[in-house]
Design a protein around this motif. Structure first.
Motif, PDB file in Angstrom:
ATOM      1  N   ARG A   1       0.823  -1.217   0.000  1.00 13.67           N
ATOM      2  CA  ARG A   1       0.000   0.000   0.000  1.00 13.67           C
ATOM      3  C   ARG A   1       0.855   1.264   0.000  1.00 13.67           C
ATOM      4  O   ARG A   1       0.675   2.162   0.832  1.00 13.67           O
ATOM      5  CB  ARG A   1      -0.966   0.022   1.176  1.00 13.67           C
ATOM      6  N   LEU A   2       1.798   1.330  -0.931  1.00 13.23           N
ATOM      7  CA  LEU A   2       2.609   2.536  -1.092  1.00 13.23           C
ATOM      8  C   LEU A   2       1.931   3.424  -2.129  1.00 13.23           C
ATOM      9  O   LEU A   2       1.193   2.926  -2.988  1.00 13.23           O
ATOM     10  CB  LEU A   2       4.011   2.158  -1.575  1.00 13.23           C
ATOM     11  N   LEU A   3       2.196   4.719  -2.057  1.00 14.10           N
ATOM     12  CA  LEU A   3       1.651   5.632  -3.057  1.00 14.10           C
ATOM     13  C   LEU A   3       2.517   5.504  -4.310  1.00 14.10           C
ATOM     14  O   LEU A   3       3.687   5.886  -4.288  1.00 14.10           O
ATOM     15  CB  LEU A   3       1.675   7.074  -2.534  1.00 14.10           C
ATOM     16  N   PRO A   4       1.982   4.959  -5.412  1.00  8.55           N
ATOM     17  CA  PRO A   4       2.834   4.683  -6.579  1.00  8.55           C
ATOM     18  C   PRO A   4       3.427   5.925  -7.224  1.00  8.55           C
ATOM     19  O   PRO A   4       4.428   5.839  -7.916  1.00  8.55           O
ATOM     20  CB  PRO A   4       1.891   3.982  -7.561  1.00  8.55           C
ATOM     21  N   TRP A   5       2.789   7.089  -6.988  1.00  2.71           N
ATOM     22  CA  TRP A   5       3.238   8.339  -7.628  1.00  2.71           C
ATOM     23  C   TRP A   5       4.201   9.114  -6.737  1.00  2.71           C
ATOM     24  O   TRP A   5       4.544  10.254  -7.042  1.00  2.71           O
ATOM     25  CB  TRP A   5       2.025   9.218  -7.974  1.00  2.71           C
ATOM     26  N   ARG A   6       4.593   8.554  -5.611  1.00  2.00           N
ATOM     27  CA  ARG A   6       5.560   9.218  -4.741  1.00  2.00           C
ATOM     28  C   ARG A   6       6.766   8.294  -4.583  1.00  2.00           C
ATOM     29  O   ARG A   6       6.633   7.066  -4.607  1.00  2.00           O
ATOM     30  CB  ARG A   6       4.943   9.525  -3.360  1.00  2.00           C
TER      31      ARG A   6
ATOM     32  N   THR B   1      -2.839  16.689   3.150  1.00  2.00           N
ATOM     33  CA  THR B   1      -1.916  15.671   2.624  1.00  2.00           C
ATOM     34  C   THR B   1      -2.700  14.622   1.847  1.00  2.00           C
ATOM     35  O   THR B   1      -2.295  14.197   0.774  1.00  2.00           O
ATOM     36  CB  THR B   1      -1.154  14.990   3.785  1.00  2.00           C
TER      37      THR B   1
ATOM     38  N   MET C   1      -2.910  10.832   8.268  1.00  2.00           N
ATOM     39  CA  MET C   1      -2.460  11.908   7.380  1.00  2.00           C
ATOM     40  C   MET C   1      -3.470  13.051   7.434  1.00  2.00           C
ATOM     41  O   MET C   1      -4.683  12.808   7.368  1.00  2.00           O
ATOM     42  CB  MET C   1      -2.350  11.395   5.937  1.00  2.00           C
TER      43      MET C   1
ATOM     44  N   LEU D   1       5.742  11.280   4.117  1.00  2.00           N
ATOM     45  CA  LEU D   1       4.331  11.701   4.158  1.00  2.00           C
ATOM     46  C   LEU D   1       3.588  11.045   5.324  1.00  2.00           C
ATOM     47  O   LEU D   1       2.690  11.634   5.906  1.00  2.00           O
ATOM     48  CB  LEU D   1       3.624  11.342   2.845  1.00  2.00           C
ATOM     49  N   ALA D   2       3.993   9.813   5.658  1.00  2.00           N
ATOM     50  CA  ALA D   2       3.352   9.127   6.790  1.00  2.00           C
ATOM     51  C   ALA D   2       3.920   9.630   8.112  1.00  2.00           C
ATOM     52  O   ALA D   2       3.233   9.616   9.128  1.00  2.00           O
ATOM     53  CB  ALA D   2       3.559   7.628   6.666  1.00  2.00           C
TER      54      ALA D   2
ATOM     55  N   PHE E   1      -2.271   6.101   9.179  1.00  2.00           N
ATOM     56  CA  PHE E   1      -1.131   6.968   9.470  1.00  2.00           C
ATOM     57  C   PHE E   1      -1.561   8.397   9.805  1.00  2.00           C
ATOM     58  O   PHE E   1      -0.732   9.293   9.882  1.00  2.00           O
ATOM     59  CB  PHE E   1      -0.124   6.939   8.313  1.00  2.00           C
TER      60      PHE E   1
ATOM     61  N   GLY F   1       6.835   1.392  -8.250  1.00  2.00           N
ATOM     62  CA  GLY F   1       6.767   0.526  -9.424  1.00  2.00           C
ATOM     63  C   GLY F   1       8.122  -0.010  -9.851  1.00  2.00           C
ATOM     64  O   GLY F   1       8.199  -0.965 -10.620  1.00  2.00           O
ATOM     65  N   GLU F   2       9.191   0.613  -9.343  1.00  6.72           N
ATOM     66  CA  GLU F   2      10.537   0.169  -9.708  1.00  6.72           C
ATOM     67  C   GLU F   2      11.097  -0.827  -8.695  1.00  6.72           C
ATOM     68  O   GLU F   2      12.224  -1.288  -8.845  1.00  6.72           O
ATOM     69  CB  GLU F   2      11.476   1.375  -9.760  1.00  6.72           C
TER      70      GLU F   2
ATOM     71  N   PHE G   1      10.534   5.035  -7.478  1.00  2.00           N
ATOM     72  CA  PHE G   1       9.086   4.961  -7.331  1.00  2.00           C
ATOM     73  C   PHE G   1       8.730   3.502  -6.994  1.00  2.00           C
ATOM     74  O   PHE G   1       9.462   2.587  -7.407  1.00  2.00           O
ATOM     75  CB  PHE G   1       8.387   5.371  -8.621  1.00  2.00           C
TER      76      PHE G   1
ATOM     77  N   PRO H   1      10.106   1.691 -15.377  1.00  4.06           N
ATOM     78  CA  PRO H   1      10.042   0.235 -15.591  1.00  4.06           C
ATOM     79  C   PRO H   1       9.822  -0.491 -14.277  1.00  4.06           C
ATOM     80  O   PRO H   1      10.343  -0.080 -13.247  1.00  4.06           O
ATOM     81  CB  PRO H   1      11.416  -0.104 -16.168  1.00  4.06           C
ATOM     82  N   ALA H   2       9.015  -1.547 -14.318  1.00  3.19           N
ATOM     83  CA  ALA H   2       8.710  -2.295 -13.080  1.00  3.19           C
ATOM     84  C   ALA H   2       9.891  -3.182 -12.701  1.00  3.19           C
ATOM     85  O   ALA H   2      10.685  -3.541 -13.538  1.00  3.19           O
ATOM     86  CB  ALA H   2       7.484  -3.129 -13.295  1.00  3.19           C
TER      87      ALA H   2
ATOM     88  N   LEU I   1      -5.575   2.592  -0.243  1.00  2.00           N
ATOM     89  CA  LEU I   1      -4.734   3.766   0.015  1.00  2.00           C
ATOM     90  C   LEU I   1      -5.418   4.703   1.001  1.00  2.00           C
ATOM     91  O   LEU I   1      -4.763   5.328   1.836  1.00  2.00           O
ATOM     92  CB  LEU I   1      -4.407   4.494  -1.294  1.00  2.00           C
TER      93      LEU I   1
ATOM     94  N   TRP J   1       5.499   8.904 -12.983  1.00  2.00           N
ATOM     95  CA  TRP J   1       5.741   7.670 -12.232  1.00  2.00           C
ATOM     96  C   TRP J   1       5.256   6.436 -12.978  1.00  2.00           C
ATOM     97  O   TRP J   1       5.739   5.338 -12.774  1.00  2.00           O
ATOM     98  CB  TRP J   1       5.061   7.746 -10.854  1.00  2.00           C
TER      99      TRP J   1
END
Lengths: 244, 245
Positions: free
Chosen positions: A87-92, B154, B150, A100-101, B148, A128-129, A126, B244-245, B141, B240
Motif C-alpha cells: 500500500r505505497l503511493l505509486p506516484w511518490r 496531505t 495523514m 508523508l506518513a 497513518f 513501481g521500480e 518509485f 520500468p517495473a 490507500l 511515475w
C-alpha cells in the motif's frame, strides 16, 4: 466501538462481528473473542486461512467500527500497520512515501531505519521500480518511522520466497527488539510466529475465538531448532483438539 | 515531419477550394492572413481575443472546480449519487442553446449570464468524468492514509488528487474544446464583443475572410494551450507510470 484510556496497549473484547454476504446473508466472523496486548510484547495471532484474522486487525486499527464489543487503548496512541500488500503511493518516491506518513519524524532516526532495512540506495525510486521484497521493506520503514506505540503486521511476508522471508523476518525481529515496539503479528505461518513473538494466540475457525495461548519462553535469539519444533508440535496439537 | 506535410496538404486543399468555389465563398489563405494582420494592427483582434479568453478561463474554472467537487461527492456517496443522477442526465441532455437562451432570459444579457451559461453547459460533463474517477479510487490507500493519520491537505494532495489526475486531464481536454465553442455561441447571441460577436458581424456581412481571420487564431491558441500547457502538466504528474517495473 473504540474506547480511549486503558492501561494496556490494547484491550480487545469482540462479542460479535458479522458481515453481509453478496446474497444478503449475515455471516458471523468473530464471536466472544477477548485478549490483551501488553506494553512492549510481541504477540502473534495465528489461525487457519479465512478465520477472520485480518477482520480482527481491521477492528483493532479502527478501520471497521461495525461490531459489538470494545477495543480499548491509551489516549493518543500511535498505531502503525504493515498491510498484506505494501500500500505505497505509486506516484511518490520511497523517501516521500515514508516522510508523508511520518512528517514529524526525527530525520536521523528515519535514516537509521532506512539504513537497517537496506533502503538507502532506493530512496528516489518509485514503488513501481521496486521488487515486492523491497516494497515490503518500505512499508515496514514507513510504519516504524512514526515511532508507533503499537505495530500491527498483517501477513507481512506472504508471497515472498522463503529465503527472502527469513531475511526480512530477522530484520523485523531486530528492529522490533531494538525499538521496543508493542507488536501484533497476524499470520498463518506457525514457524514465522515462533521465531518472532513472545506469545501466540490461536484462533479457531469461523466464527473465530481464541482457543489457546502459548507463551514462547526462550529468547528469540537463543531459540534452538528443537525448541521451535516443540512449540510447533504444541500448536499443531491444539489446532487439532476440538475447542472446549 | 509528417505533421508539416499534413499542414502543407491542408494548405494546398484550401487553395484549391478557393480556386474552385471562388474567393467570396472560400477566400485564399493569403487574403485571410492579410485580413488577420489588418485586425491585429487595428487592435480589434487582440481586444476581442482577450475578452473571449477571459470568458473561456472564467467559465472553465467555475465548471472544473464545481464539477470536480460534485463529481467527487457523487462518486463516493451512493445516496447523493442516486439523488442527483437524474439531474445530471437532464443537464447532460439539455441542448447548449437552450441553457444559453434561458440564462439570457432569466438573468439578462449580462457577463454573469454568459459565463454562467457556458459553465453550466460544461458542468455535467465534468461531474460525470470525475464521478467515474471517484468510483475508481483505491480504498486501500485511503485506509493507509487513515491509519497513518495523514492530515486532510496531505490526503487530498498526495492520495486523492494523483488518483483523479487522469480523469481531471480528460475533463480538462474535453472541457477546453467544449467551452471555447460554446463561448463563441454565447457571444454571438448576447454579447457586444469577443470573437463570437465578430464572427456574427462577419456572417451578417458575408465576409468569410474576416470570419476565418478570427476563427483560425482562436483554434491555434486552444491547440497551443493543449500542447504546451495541458500535455506537459499531464506528463509531469504521470511520470511515475513510465518507470520500468
Amino acid at each position: 466501538m473504540s474506547h480511549v484510556g486503558a492501561i494496556n496497549q490494547l484491550d480487545v473484547s469482540v462479542l460479535r462481528k458479522s458481515y453481509l454476504t453478496a446474497s444478503g446473508e449475515s455471516r458471523l466472523v468473530l464471536r466472544d473473542l477477548a485478549f490483551v496486548l501488553h506494553q512492549g510484547e510481541v504477540c502473534a495471532l495465528i489461525g487457519p486461512s479465512g478465520s477472520g484474522k485480518t477482520t480482527l486487525l481491521r477492528l483493532m486499527a479502527g478501520l471497521d467500527p461495525d461490531f459489538e464489543g470494545t477495543i480499548t487503548h491509551p489516549p493518543d496512541q500511535k498505531l502503525a500497520m504493515v498491510f498484506q500488500e505494501p500500500r505505497l503511493l505509486p506516484w511518490r518516491t520511497v523517501a516521500q512515501n515514508i516522510s508523508l506518513a511520518a512528517p514529524a519524524a526525527d530525520p536521523a532516526d528515519v535514516a537509521q531505519i532506512i539504513d537497517s532495512l537496506g533502503l538507502t540506495d532506493h530512496l528516489t525510486f518509485f514503488p513501481g521500480e521496486l521488487s515486492l521484497g523491497l516494497a515490503r521493506r518500505v512499508a515496514l520503514a514507513r510504519a516504524l518511522a512514526i515511532k508507533p506505540d503499537v505495530l500491527m503486521l498483517d501477513e507481512p511476508f506472504v508471497s515472498l520466497d522463503n529465503s527472502l522471508a527469513v531475511r526480512l523476518r530477522e530484520e523485523l525481529a531486530a528492529l522490533v527488539e531494538a525499538r521496543h515496539v508493542t507488536s501484533l503479528l497476524v499470520t498463518h505461518d506457525i514457524e514465522e510466529a515462533i521465531r518472532l513473538v513472545d506469545r501466540i494466540l490461536m484462533l479457531s475457525t469461523k466464527p473465530a475465538r481464541i482457543i489457546a495461548e502459548i507463551k514462547i519462553e526462550k529468547p528469540r535469539r537463543a531459540m534452538t531448532d528443537a525448541y521451535a519444533a516443540a512449540i510447533k508440535n504444541e500448536v499443531m496439537e491444539r489446532q487439532l483438539k476440538p475447542p472446549a | 515531419m509528417l505533421r508539416l506535410a499534413s499542414l502543407l496538404l491542408l494548405f494546398l486543399l484550401w487553395q484549391s477550394a478557393s480556386i474552385f468555389a471562388g474567393p467570396r465563398v472560400v477566400p485564399e489563405p493569403l487574403t485571410v492572413l492579410t485580413t488577420m494582420w489588418h485586425e491585429i494592427r487595428s487592435g480589434a483582434l487582440v481586444f476581442n481575443f482577450g475578452v473571449t479568453l477571459m470568458r473561456v478561463a472564467a467559465s472553465f474554472t467555475i465548471a472544473m472546480l464545481l464539477g470536480t467537487a460534485i463529481g467527487l461527492v457523487m462518486g463516493r456517496n451512493k445516496t447523493f449519487d442516486r439523488l442527483f443522477d437524474p439531474w445530471l442526465i437532464v443537464l447532460l441532455n439539455l441542448p447548449a442553446l437552450v441553457i444559453i437562451v434561458l440564462a439570457y432570459i432569466w438573468i439578462g444579457l449580462t457577463e454573469a449570464a454568459a459565463i454562467g451559461a457556458v459553465a453550466l453547459n460544461k458542468l455535467p460533463v465534468t461531474v460525470a468524468t470525475i464521478r467515474e474517477g471517484a468510483r475508481a479510487l483505491d480504498n486501500n490507500l485511503e485506509e493507509m492514509a487513515q491509519i497513518f493519520r495523514m492530515p486532510l491537505a496531505t490526503r487530498l494532495r498526495h492520495v486523492l488528487l494523483p488518483q483523479l489526475m487522469p480523469y481531471i486531464a480528460a475533463a480538462t481536454r474535453s472541457g477546453l474544446s467544449l467551452v471555447w465553442k460554446i463561448v463563441l455561441v454565447v457571444e454571438l447571441l448576447g454579447r457586444s464583443n469577443g470573437v463570437g460577436f465578430e464572427i456574427g458581424i462577419a456572417f451578417q456581412l458575408f465576409d468569410v475572410a474576416l470570419l476565418l481571420a478570427y476563427a483560425l487564431p482562436f483554434v491555434g491558441v486552444m491547440l497551443a494551450i493543449e500542447t504546451f500547457l495541458v500535455q506537459p502538466i499531464e506528463r509531469h504528474v504521470s511520470r511515475w507510470r513510465h518507470q520500468p517495473a
